[in-house]
Design a protein around this motif. Structure first.
Motif, PDB file in Angstrom:
ATOM      1  N   GLU A  76       0.855  -1.184   0.000  1.00 11.99           N
ATOM      2  CA  GLU A  76       0.000   0.000   0.000  1.00 11.99           C
ATOM      3  C   GLU A  76       0.890   1.232   0.000  1.00 11.99           C
ATOM      4  O   GLU A  76       1.862   1.303   0.735  1.00 11.99           O
ATOM      5  CB  GLU A  76      -0.899   0.011   1.234  1.00 11.99           C
ATOM      6  N   ALA A  77       0.555   2.179  -0.818  1.00 15.89           N
ATOM      7  CA  ALA A  77       1.362   3.393  -0.891  1.00 15.89           C
ATOM      8  C   ALA A  77       0.444   4.601  -0.940  1.00 15.89           C
ATOM      9  O   ALA A  77      -0.656   4.528  -1.480  1.00 15.89           O
ATOM     10  CB  ALA A  77       2.256   3.363  -2.117  1.00 15.89           C
ATOM     11  N   LYS A  78       0.918   5.686  -0.370  1.00 14.22           N
ATOM     12  CA  LYS A  78       0.145   6.922  -0.439  1.00 14.22           C
ATOM     13  C   LYS A  78       0.262   7.541  -1.814  1.00 14.22           C
ATOM     14  O   LYS A  78      -0.629   8.223  -2.271  1.00 14.22           O
ATOM     15  CB  LYS A  78       0.639   7.904   0.619  1.00 14.22           C
ATOM     16  N   GLU A  79       1.398   7.310  -2.453  1.00 11.37           N
ATOM     17  CA  GLU A  79       1.617   7.867  -3.779  1.00 11.37           C
ATOM     18  C   GLU A  79       1.672   6.741  -4.795  1.00 11.37           C
ATOM     19  O   GLU A  79       2.090   5.631  -4.484  1.00 11.37           O
ATOM     20  CB  GLU A  79       2.931   8.656  -3.812  1.00 11.37           C
ATOM     21  N   ILE A  80       1.230   7.041  -6.021  1.00 15.08           N
ATOM     22  CA  ILE A  80       1.281   6.052  -7.093  1.00 15.08           C
ATOM     23  C   ILE A  80       2.136   6.581  -8.225  1.00 15.08           C
ATOM     24  O   ILE A  80       2.208   7.782  -8.454  1.00 15.08           O
ATOM     25  CB  ILE A  80      -0.124   5.698  -7.618  1.00 15.08           C
ATOM     26  N   LEU A  81       2.793   5.663  -8.909  1.00 18.70           N
ATOM     27  CA  LEU A  81       3.567   6.017 -10.083  1.00 18.70           C
ATOM     28  C   LEU A  81       2.590   6.187 -11.234  1.00 18.70           C
ATOM     29  O   LEU A  81       1.923   5.241 -11.637  1.00 18.70           O
ATOM     30  CB  LEU A  81       4.599   4.926 -10.380  1.00 18.70           C
ATOM     31  N   ALA A  82       2.466   7.410 -11.742  1.00 21.13           N
ATOM     32  CA  ALA A  82       1.466   7.716 -12.760  1.00 21.13           C
ATOM     33  C   ALA A  82       2.032   7.689 -14.176  1.00 21.13           C
ATOM     34  O   ALA A  82       1.292   7.513 -15.138  1.00 21.13           O
ATOM     35  CB  ALA A  82       0.859   9.094 -12.485  1.00 21.13           C
ATOM     36  N   GLY A  83       3.325   7.880 -14.308  1.00 21.61           N
ATOM     37  CA  GLY A  83       3.934   7.892 -15.631  1.00 21.61           C
ATOM     38  C   GLY A  83       5.414   8.192 -15.514  1.00 21.61           C
ATOM     39  O   GLY A  83       5.947   8.375 -14.416  1.00 21.61           O
ATOM     40  N   PHE A  84       6.069   8.238 -16.667  1.00 20.76           N
ATOM     41  CA  PHE A  84       7.503   8.497 -16.643  1.00 20.76           C
ATOM     42  C   PHE A  84       7.976   9.092 -17.959  1.00 20.76           C
ATOM     43  O   PHE A  84       7.311   8.982 -18.984  1.00 20.76           O
ATOM     44  CB  PHE A  84       8.287   7.210 -16.359  1.00 20.76           C
ATOM     45  N   TYR A  85       9.115   9.721 -17.879  1.00 19.50           N
ATOM     46  CA  TYR A  85       9.874  10.174 -19.041  1.00 19.50           C
ATOM     47  C   TYR A  85      11.262   9.581 -18.907  1.00 19.50           C
ATOM     48  O   TYR A  85      11.833   9.586 -17.803  1.00 19.50           O
ATOM     49  CB  TYR A  85      10.033  11.697 -19.039  1.00 19.50           C
ATOM     50  N   LEU A  86      11.820   9.070 -19.974  1.00 18.41           N
ATOM     51  CA  LEU A  86      13.226   8.695 -20.011  1.00 18.41           C
ATOM     52  C   LEU A  86      13.896   9.700 -20.926  1.00 18.41           C
ATOM     53  O   LEU A  86      13.523   9.828 -22.093  1.00 18.41           O
ATOM     54  CB  LEU A  86      13.413   7.273 -20.539  1.00 18.41           C
ATOM     55  N   VAL A  87      14.823  10.454 -20.364  1.00 21.57           N
ATOM     56  CA  VAL A  87      15.488  11.513 -21.124  1.00 21.57           C
ATOM     57  C   VAL A  87      16.996  11.288 -21.089  1.00 21.57           C
ATOM     58  O   VAL A  87      17.519  10.613 -20.204  1.00 21.57           O
ATOM     59  CB  VAL A  87      15.163  12.925 -20.573  1.00 21.57           C
TER      60      VAL A  87
END
Length: 123
Positions: A76-87
């Motif tokens: 359980e996490a308070k924050e979720i990974l919503a997306g990413f950029y690889l630069v």
């Protein structure tokens, strides 16, 4: 050097996004499109993706040779990974500058993480 820019949101920031009028949400989408265009033009963008809600994810663990699969995130996490950029850019400061321009920065958190260069390693 390559950097992964991880976009984290929480329930409150997700609710803020979902409560915005359609024109403001469209503005947020356009902001990502503009950022994608700018980074592609500068040669810094490798890939970017939005991620589905964690409730449709699977977590895989292997213990003592046994594979187990469970629904959703492992913890359980308070924050979720919503997306990413690889630069790929000059330094972490430039990567942080890019992260600061993301529409989610004012309501979420953007983690800037260097990609390890494992070329030449024994792994």
């Amino acid at each position: 050097m390559k950097y992964l820019l991880l976009i984290y949101l929480n329930r409150a920031s997700r609710e803020i996004w979902e409560s915005l009028p359609d024109d403001q949400r469209a503005e947020g989408v356009r902001a990502h499109e503009d950022l994608n265009e700018d980074l592609a033009e500068s040669g810094e963008l490798i890939v970017t993706e939005a991620l589905a809600d964690p409730s449709v994810a699977k977590t895989v663990t292997v213990r003592e040779g046994r594979t187990m699969t469970s629904d959703g995130p492992f913890a359980e996490a308070k924050e979720i990974l919503a997306g990413f950029y690889l630069v790929e850019c000059e330094n972490i400061e430039r990567a942080a500058d890019i992260a600061a321009t993301m529409p989610e920065a004012p309501i979420g958190a953007i983690e800037v993480r260097p990609i390890m260069d494992l070329s030449g390693s024994d792994m």
